[in-house]
Design an enzyme around this catalytic site. Structure first.
Site, PDB file in Angstrom:
ATOM      1  N   ARG A 233       0.852  -1.188   0.000  1.00  0.00           N
ATOM      2  CA  ARG A 233       0.000   0.000   0.000  1.00  0.00           C
ATOM      3  C   ARG A 233       0.887   1.238   0.000  1.00  0.00           C
ATOM      4  O   ARG A 233       1.883   1.306   0.716  1.00  0.00           O
ATOM      5  CB  ARG A 233      -0.925   0.018   1.222  1.00  0.00           C
ATOM      6  N   ASP A 257       5.032  -0.193  -6.726  1.00  0.00           N
ATOM      7  CA  ASP A 257       3.835  -0.541  -7.470  1.00  0.00           C
ATOM      8  C   ASP A 257       2.620   0.188  -6.911  1.00  0.00           C
ATOM      9  O   ASP A 257       1.533   0.095  -7.477  1.00  0.00           O
ATOM     10  CB  ASP A 257       3.588  -2.063  -7.406  1.00  0.00           C
ATOM     11  N   GLU A 262      -2.394   7.656  -5.080  1.00  0.00           N
ATOM     12  CA  GLU A 262      -2.665   7.062  -6.395  1.00  0.00           C
ATOM     13  C   GLU A 262      -4.123   7.183  -6.829  1.00  0.00           C
ATOM     14  O   GLU A 262      -4.422   7.104  -8.028  1.00  0.00           O
ATOM     15  CB  GLU A 262      -2.254   5.591  -6.399  1.00  0.00           C
ATOM     16  N   HIS A 294       0.048  -0.188  -9.682  1.00  0.00           N
ATOM     17  CA  HIS A 294      -0.710  -1.111  -8.829  1.00  0.00           C
ATOM     18  C   HIS A 294      -1.132  -2.360  -9.613  1.00  0.00           C
ATOM     19  O   HIS A 294      -2.300  -2.744  -9.626  1.00  0.00           O
ATOM     20  CB  HIS A 294      -1.947  -0.405  -8.252  1.00  0.00           C
TER      21      HIS A 294
END
Length: 331
Positions: A233, A257, A262, A294
């Site tokens: 996260r 990632d 985001e 992600h």
């Protein structure tokens, strides 16, 4: 019953439609659920959401007013859902508590190896027929130390791969994983792990206690030539503090990632727009940083399991059953 599914990716849509066929109709939308799109769900008893949908007070209120009684989240994380508000409104909320841990663990290693061996830079060069090796030197992982923050199912899968590389293993978690210990992992304090690890990978959930787990002090505690990977996260890392350390020339590589801001960016095409997030804009300019959107979970195996579990959650709801996936039970 027709189910409204928000934030559905193109590759995900046929899997959802196939899984729900013969059970319930499902309408897949590529837009994310937020204050502007919530009215679309009016008249739908069940909505299906992704981790980048907004299920705060305002949105949940709009859904409830429109007749929605269940939220089926297609992810393990649920920090985007105000569970207290959902409970007050009498809404059932369920998530996917488990799917293939190998998808995320393997992708975390993909990021680690890519930044260590300068794969993106090398690929860009060869496309221009520049075959020099200058600036592409990496390091062996064998014999170095991997620090795993969070040794649940994904952390364990990551550890197994690290063991295969012949790395020394350090772990940090509220509970020790016996499988990781059998692989040779030593559990130490977070400070010791950060100070001694050549590779640090994050595999803990985002909660108030873990927000900015890797803050300015934690970053300063790490080795100057360490590799840092986050496939869990975005809020686990204080991104502004990370940018400050990168500007000082620290770290062999950083693979992200996820990103703490985001929402409203990831899963969307922003290529023709000016990015107003100065922190992210600066972050992606560093040659030793690799940011992906992600996608660690995004394999046929994992997404298939997520969709199947989501279907079962809906079927449990309609049948009045309750499983371990339920966050807010049916009132």
């Amino acid at each position: 019953m027709e189910i409204m599914a928000f934030g559905v990716q193109a590759d995900e849509k046929p899997l959802i439609e196939q899984a729900f066929r013969g059970h319930h109709e499902v309408r897949c939308l590529d837009v994310f659920l937020n204050g502007d799109t919530a009215p679309i769900a009016t008249g739908h008893e069940v909505v299906c959401t992704s981790v980048n949908c907004d299920l705060g007070d305002r949105v949940l209120g709009t859904l409830a007013a429109g007749g929605t009684r269940m939220v089926a989240q297609r992810s393990t994380g649920f920090n985007n859902i105000d569970l207290k508000v959902a409970e007050r409104l009498g809404m059932t909320v369920a998530r996917v508590s488990y799917y293939s841990p190998h998808a995320v663990a393997e992708f975390a290693w993909t990021l680690a190896l890519a930044v260590n061996r300068r794969i993106v830079r090398a690929s860009t060069r060869t496309r221009d027929f520049d075959f020099r090796l200058d600036g592409l030197m990496g390091r062996d992982m064998h014999g170095r130390t991997a620090g795993v923050l969070g040794t649940g199912k994904i952390g364990e899968a990551f550890t197994r791969i690290a063991h295969g590389f012949g790395m020394n293993l350090l772990g940090w978690d509220v509970a020790e994983n016996p499988v990781c210990m059998q692989l040779g992992m030593r559990y130490v304090s977070k400070d010791q792990l950060l100070a001694e690890s050549d590779l640090v990978s994050l595999h803990v959930p985002l909660m108030p206690e873990t927000l900015h787990l890797i803050d300015a002090d934690a970053l300063k505690a790490m080795k100057d030539d360490a590799v840092l990977v986050n496939s869990s996260r975005g809020g686990l890392i204080d991104t502004a503090a990370l940018v400050a350390e990168l500007r000082e020339g620290r770290f062999t590589g950083v693979g992200l990632d996820v990103y703490e801001a985001e929402a409203g960016l990831f899963f969307l095409d922003k290529s023709l727009q000016a990015i107003e997030d100065d922190t992210l804009a600066r972050l992606v300019t560093f040659p030793n940083v690799l940011v992906t959107s992600h996608q660690a979970y995004y394999t046929q195996d994992a997404v298939g399991q997520i969709v199947e579990t989501t279907l079962n959650n809906v079927l449990d709801y309609t049948a009045g059953r309750r499983s371990e996936n339920v966050l807010v039970p049916r009132s």
